[in-house]
Design a protein around this motif. Structure first.
Motif, PDB file in Angstrom:
ATOM      1  N   ALA A 181       2.557  53.792  46.625  1.00 37.83           N
ATOM      2  CA  ALA A 181       3.732  53.146  47.198  1.00 37.83           C
ATOM      3  C   ALA A 181       3.624  51.637  47.066  1.00 37.83           C
ATOM      4  O   ALA A 181       2.540  51.060  47.159  1.00 37.83           O
ATOM      5  N   LEU A 182       4.771  51.004  46.815  1.00 35.95           N
ATOM      6  CA  LEU A 182       4.884  49.557  46.947  1.00 35.95           C
ATOM      7  C   LEU A 182       5.396  49.311  48.354  1.00 35.95           C
ATOM      8  O   LEU A 182       6.571  49.511  48.654  1.00 35.95           O
ATOM      9  N   THR A 183       4.508  48.902  49.226  1.00 35.79           N
ATOM     10  CA  THR A 183       4.821  48.796  50.643  1.00 35.79           C
ATOM     11  C   THR A 183       5.345  47.406  50.979  1.00 35.79           C
ATOM     12  O   THR A 183       4.791  46.392  50.545  1.00 35.79           O
ATOM     13  N   GLN A 184       6.410  47.367  51.750  1.00 34.35           N
ATOM     14  CA  GLN A 184       6.956  46.087  52.186  1.00 34.35           C
ATOM     15  C   GLN A 184       6.024  45.451  53.208  1.00 34.35           C
ATOM     16  O   GLN A 184       5.681  46.052  54.221  1.00 34.35           O
ATOM     17  N   VAL A 185       5.617  44.217  52.920  1.00 30.72           N
ATOM     18  CA  VAL A 185       4.737  43.508  53.846  1.00 30.72           C
ATOM     19  C   VAL A 185       5.424  42.320  54.502  1.00 30.72           C
ATOM     20  O   VAL A 185       4.909  41.748  55.466  1.00 30.72           O
ATOM     21  N   GLY A 186       6.595  41.930  53.989  1.00 31.89           N
ATOM     22  CA  GLY A 186       7.321  40.817  54.582  1.00 31.89           C
ATOM     23  C   GLY A 186       8.722  40.724  54.003  1.00 31.89           C
ATOM     24  O   GLY A 186       9.005  41.277  52.939  1.00 31.89           O
ATOM     25  N   LYS A 187       9.611  40.018  54.717  1.00 32.88           N
ATOM     26  CA  LYS A 187      10.976  39.847  54.215  1.00 32.88           C
ATOM     27  C   LYS A 187      11.644  38.654  54.881  1.00 32.88           C
ATOM     28  O   LYS A 187      11.277  38.239  55.972  1.00 32.88           O
ATOM     29  N   VAL A 188      12.629  38.111  54.171  1.00 31.62           N
ATOM     30  CA  VAL A 188      13.523  37.071  54.687  1.00 31.62           C
ATOM     31  C   VAL A 188      14.935  37.570  54.459  1.00 31.62           C
ATOM     32  O   VAL A 188      15.291  37.933  53.332  1.00 31.62           O
ATOM     33  N   THR A 189      15.763  37.594  55.487  1.00 33.79           N
ATOM     34  CA  THR A 189      17.129  38.100  55.356  1.00 33.79           C
ATOM     35  C   THR A 189      18.135  37.032  55.795  1.00 33.79           C
ATOM     36  O   THR A 189      17.758  35.972  56.292  1.00 33.79           O
ATOM     37  N   GLY A 190      19.412  37.336  55.620  1.00 33.27           N
ATOM     38  CA  GLY A 190      20.466  36.460  56.123  1.00 33.27           C
ATOM     39  C   GLY A 190      20.791  35.268  55.237  1.00 33.27           C
ATOM     40  O   GLY A 190      21.423  34.309  55.699  1.00 33.27           O
ATOM     41  N   LEU A 191      20.417  35.305  53.948  1.00 31.93           N
ATOM     42  CA  LEU A 191      20.725  34.188  53.058  1.00 31.93           C
ATOM     43  C   LEU A 191      22.159  34.306  52.551  1.00 31.93           C
ATOM     44  O   LEU A 191      22.595  35.379  52.127  1.00 31.93           O
ATOM     45  N   GLY A 192      22.893  33.205  52.570  1.00 27.68           N
ATOM     46  CA  GLY A 192      24.221  33.150  51.968  1.00 27.68           C
ATOM     47  C   GLY A 192      25.181  34.194  52.488  1.00 27.68           C
ATOM     48  O   GLY A 192      25.718  34.978  51.708  1.00 27.68           O
ATOM     49  N   LYS A 193      25.476  34.221  53.759  1.00 23.85           N
ATOM     50  CA  LYS A 193      26.380  35.218  54.319  1.00 23.85           C
ATOM     51  C   LYS A 193      27.775  35.060  53.705  1.00 23.85           C
ATOM     52  O   LYS A 193      28.326  33.976  53.644  1.00 23.85           O
ATOM     53  N   GLY A 194      28.337  36.181  53.256  1.00 23.87           N
ATOM     54  CA  GLY A 194      29.625  36.170  52.585  1.00 23.87           C
ATOM     55  C   GLY A 194      29.543  35.765  51.128  1.00 23.87           C
ATOM     56  O   GLY A 194      30.579  35.666  50.464  1.00 23.87           O
ATOM     57  N   GLU A 195      28.351  35.543  50.609  1.00 21.95           N
ATOM     58  CA  GLU A 195      28.158  35.130  49.220  1.00 21.95           C
ATOM     59  C   GLU A 195      27.244  36.139  48.525  1.00 21.95           C
ATOM     60  O   GLU A 195      26.736  37.065  49.151  1.00 21.95           O
ATOM     61  N   ARG A 196      27.037  35.924  47.240  1.00 19.03           N
ATOM     62  CA  ARG A 196      26.080  36.746  46.507  1.00 19.03           C
ATOM     63  C   ARG A 196      25.146  35.843  45.712  1.00 19.03           C
ATOM     64  O   ARG A 196      25.436  34.664  45.485  1.00 19.03           O
ATOM     65  N   ILE A 197      24.038  36.414  45.283  1.00 17.61           N
ATOM     66  CA  ILE A 197      23.063  35.645  44.508  1.00 17.61           C
ATOM     67  C   ILE A 197      23.606  35.378  43.103  1.00 17.61           C
ATOM     68  O   ILE A 197      24.136  36.273  42.450  1.00 17.61           O
ATOM     69  N   TYR A 198      23.463  34.137  42.656  1.00 23.74           N
ATOM     70  CA  TYR A 198      23.816  33.749  41.295  1.00 23.74           C
ATOM     71  C   TYR A 198      22.586  33.428  40.459  1.00 23.74           C
ATOM     72  O   TYR A 198      22.626  33.520  39.233  1.00 23.74           O
ATOM     73  N   ALA A 199      21.504  33.023  41.093  1.00 19.01           N
ATOM     74  CA  ALA A 199      20.283  32.700  40.348  1.00 19.01           C
ATOM     75  C   ALA A 199      19.090  32.808  41.278  1.00 19.01           C
ATOM     76  O   ALA A 199      19.191  32.533  42.481  1.00 19.01           O
ATOM     77  N   VAL A 200      17.957  33.206  40.699  1.00 18.56           N
ATOM     78  CA  VAL A 200      16.684  33.278  41.430  1.00 18.56           C
ATOM     79  C   VAL A 200      15.598  32.746  40.510  1.00 18.56           C
ATOM     80  O   VAL A 200      15.611  32.992  39.307  1.00 18.56           O
ATOM     81  N   ARG A 201      14.649  32.033  41.090  1.00 18.10           N
ATOM     82  CA  ARG A 201      13.446  31.666  40.345  1.00 18.10           C
ATOM     83  C   ARG A 201      12.279  31.594  41.317  1.00 18.10           C
ATOM     84  O   ARG A 201      12.373  30.959  42.376  1.00 18.10           O
ATOM     85  N   PHE A 202      11.192  32.265  40.974  1.00 17.62           N
ATOM     86  CA  PHE A 202       9.967  32.193  41.753  1.00 17.62           C
ATOM     87  C   PHE A 202       8.967  31.345  40.984  1.00 17.62           C
ATOM     88  O   PHE A 202       8.721  31.582  39.796  1.00 17.62           O
TER      89      PHE A 202
END
Length: 644
Positions: free
Chosen positions: A431-452
């Motif tokens: 399993a790939l187990t979830q160890v952390g998360k951040v939620t609530g980004l851009g309410k009412g919007e969607r992601i257009y770009a991501v870079r790590f």
């Protein structure tokens, strides 16, 4: 559609068959609940495939939406690229702009510093950058009329090039559609293989074809690590569901189930052909090479092929097939991740009805594979996360953790209810187990770009303004938003540009979110808590291919040079150029533009520049018309090679 799975799987043998899967609406793969198992026998495989497919088929076959998913996604979802190859930069030439330095990606042009190889309209060209001469030309599809609407890709290793030719309408079972045309309901399914064609080319002298491979399906993606290439193909059972005009939906569904009942293993399993030394041999993926997850629809299969570019011929590709689906491939070199979501089935229906998606359909399944060896990929672990991915840049592995950015909820209509999140996963057994998360980004919007980038994530969301979020991921168990910048417009692609700097390519927009042309942004992200935009370069009515395909983006660190193709629309004809900018500490300086107008057949013809690369201080730009060499120091033309 089946569960999302793609690229490279190792069979888990010795497992007994499980009960027939439930209809796809009820399927789900919670983290840790995934198992990949083999079938006991070919008859058992066929029986379970039929049962699963009959639970999914409707009056229109497997559904007209299937075509939207397979073909509507082609260019939007394939936004693959990024940091470029460090080894190439050290040697004085730029490689393909890829997501990770350790995993090369197919593109329409490649260079190793000694030669430039490009494919266009069914032909391969070889250029000597030192003498600026065309040294080789090869017709890849003799007898074809040049352009069939599909775009070829290319991988390069030593004196070998592997051309990946897409072929259309092979990725889905043919739905019932009223009317005539090329895909009319009463037209039979073609007997020959319709699918991607792989062509091995020897470049040691005059380029020549030394091997070919064709398989049923559609090309999803490919990755090259060293001499090994993994090719991911999605296919469907070759079933024809005729349209019955006077029948009821119930009668149509019953008839379609009868068609499934009469199908054979040959109708389901991908066929392939291998040509080498003037001889062609045919084969079919064997039942012993097919695996399945716990639940699936039976409407889609994914085959992973492995080829060694150092071998004398292509061979049969050592195919491994999974009864699954897949859309997005990410690899950092030793590991390969395959993800699938349901947006291509769900979104066309939801947007026309202006309704929110069902949470059960808002899931992305992710599968991790070990590809560090030369053999078939080995399945390691799987996970399921809420929401949909924008592209492969929404995934990144760092320090043993996979970071995934998704958008959930309806992002269209008058009252959007979407929000975005970043999840951190770690392999724990299977399993790939979830160890952390951040939620609530851009309410009412969607992601257009991501870079790590290392322990930091950058997420751009958009509806009317462009929040750029910086996410601190250094502690995987406690990720957090560390900063936010709100500006008009958006970035569709983000690229690291040295310590504390981030480049963005996208669109400027009004206060109400109306786009106004291409913009390049330079962000200062040295302080994650206070990201700022320190420079902007705006081209009114401009659009760049780099906005949706980062392969078109070039950043040459030695010169701090950015080059992007640009089409600018005015009241007359659009202009097509490559725009070169130098990135300074305080902003952008325009270096110049390059055009390919002299390469067109007639005055007024368009020759959009698609790619740019650097070899030994020379900027090479590539279009369907040809290649141009331009001095980086003076921006004067050094040579022009026509290919059209």
């Amino acid at each position: 559609m089946g569960l999302a799975l793609v690229a490279g799987l190792a069979l888990v043998t010795g497992c007994t068959a499980e009960p027939v899967p439930a209809p796809p609406r009820d399927r789900g793969v919670p983290a840790g609940g995934f198992r990949l198992v083999a079938f006991d026998s070919c008859p058992e495989a066929l029986r379970q495939l039929k049962t699963a497919a009959k639970a999914y088929v409707g009056p229109w076959g497997f559904g007209p939406i299937e075509d939207m998913r397979t073909f509507g996604r082609a260019e939007q979802a394939e936004a693959p690229a990024a940091a470029g190859r460090a080894d190439a930069a050290a040697k004085g030439y730029s490689g393909t702009n890829t997501h990770e330095a350790g995993a090369d990606e197919p593109d329409l042009v490649k260079t190793d510093g000694k030669r430039i190889v490009t494919v266009s309209h069914g032909k391969l060209y070889v250029v000597d950058p030192a003498t600026r001469r065309l040294t080789g030309e090869l017709e890849l599809a003799p007898g074809a009329d040049g352009f069939d609407g599909a775009e070829d890709g290319l991988l390069l290793q030593g004196d070998r090039a592997l051309v990946l030719r897409r072929d259309g309408w092979a990725g889905v079972a043919k739905p019932a559609v009223p009317g005539g045309g090329a895909r009319a309901a009463d037209a039979p399914m073609p007997d020959g293989i319709l699918g991607p064609q792989l062509i091995m080319v020897d470049l040691s002298g005059e380029p020549k074809i030394i091997g070919e491979y064709r398989i049923d399906g559609n090309l999803v993606d490919a990755r090259q690590v060293g001499t090994t290439v993994r090719v991911v193909v999605r296919s469907a059972p070759r079933l024809n569901f005729p349209y019955r005009e006077r029948a009821t939906d119930e009668q149509r569904t019953t008839a379609n189930r009868e068609i499934i009942d009469n199908a054979t293993a040959d109708d389901w399993l991908p066929r392939y052909e291998v040509t080498s030394g003037g001889r062609t041999s045919a084969g079919r993926v064997g039942c012993e090479r097919v695996s399945r997850p716990a639940a699936y629809s039976g409407t889609s299969l994914v085959t992973v092929l492995s080829f060694d570019l150092g071998a004398a011929t292509l061979g049969a590709g050592d195919p491994v097939t999974v009864i699954a689906d897949g859309d997005t491939v990410y690899s950092n070199g030793p590991r390969l991740y395959v993800a699938n979501d349901q947006r291509w089935r769900v979104l066309p229906m939801l947007t026309t009805r202006n309704i929110a998606p069902d949470p059960r359909d808002e899931t992305t399944e992710i599968y991790q594979f070990d590809i560090s060896g030369a053999g078939a990929p080995r399945y390691v672990a799987a996970a399921s996360v809420p929401g949909w991915l924008i592209n492969q840049y929404a995934m990144s592995e760092w320090d043993g953790h996979l970071r995934v950015a998704t958008t959930s909820g309806r992002s269209w209509g008058d009252k959007p209810k979407s929000t975005s999140s970043v999840y951190v996963l770690r392999a724990d057994g299977t399993a790939l187990t979830q160890v952390g998360k951040v939620t609530g980004l851009g309410k009412g919007e969607r992601i257009y770009a991501v870079r790590f980038v290392g322990g930091t994530g950058y997420v751009v969301t958009f509806r009317q303004t462009d929040p750029l979020y910086t996410v601190d991921l250094r502690d995987p168990g406690a990720p957090k938003v560390s900063g936010e910048l709100k500006i008009n417009g958006y970035s569709a692609y983000l690229h690291p540009a040295g310590e504390g700097r981030l480049l963005g390519v996208g669109q400027e927009a009004s206060d109400r979110g109306r786009v106004q042309g291409t913009q390049l942004s330079l962000f200062d992200v040295a302080d994650p808590a206070e990201p700022t935009r320190i420079a902007q370069y705006h081209v009114r009515q401009g659009h760049s291919e780099a906005e949706f395909d980062p392969h078109a983006f070039l950043y040459w660190p030695a010169e701090r040079l950015v080059v992007v193709p640009l089409t600018v629309y005015d009241t007359r004809l659009p202009s097509n150029v490559a725009l070169a900018l130098r990135v300074g500490d305080g902003g952008f300086t325009e270096v110049g533009t390059v055009d390919h107008t002299q390469g067109t057949r007639r005055r007024g013809d368009l020759a959009p520049i698609r790619r740019s690369l650097v070899v030994d201080g020379v900027l090479w730009t590539v279009s369907d018309a040809g290649l141009k060499a331009t001095s980086l120091s003076t921006m004067k033309t050094l040579g022009w090679l026509r290919t059209a």
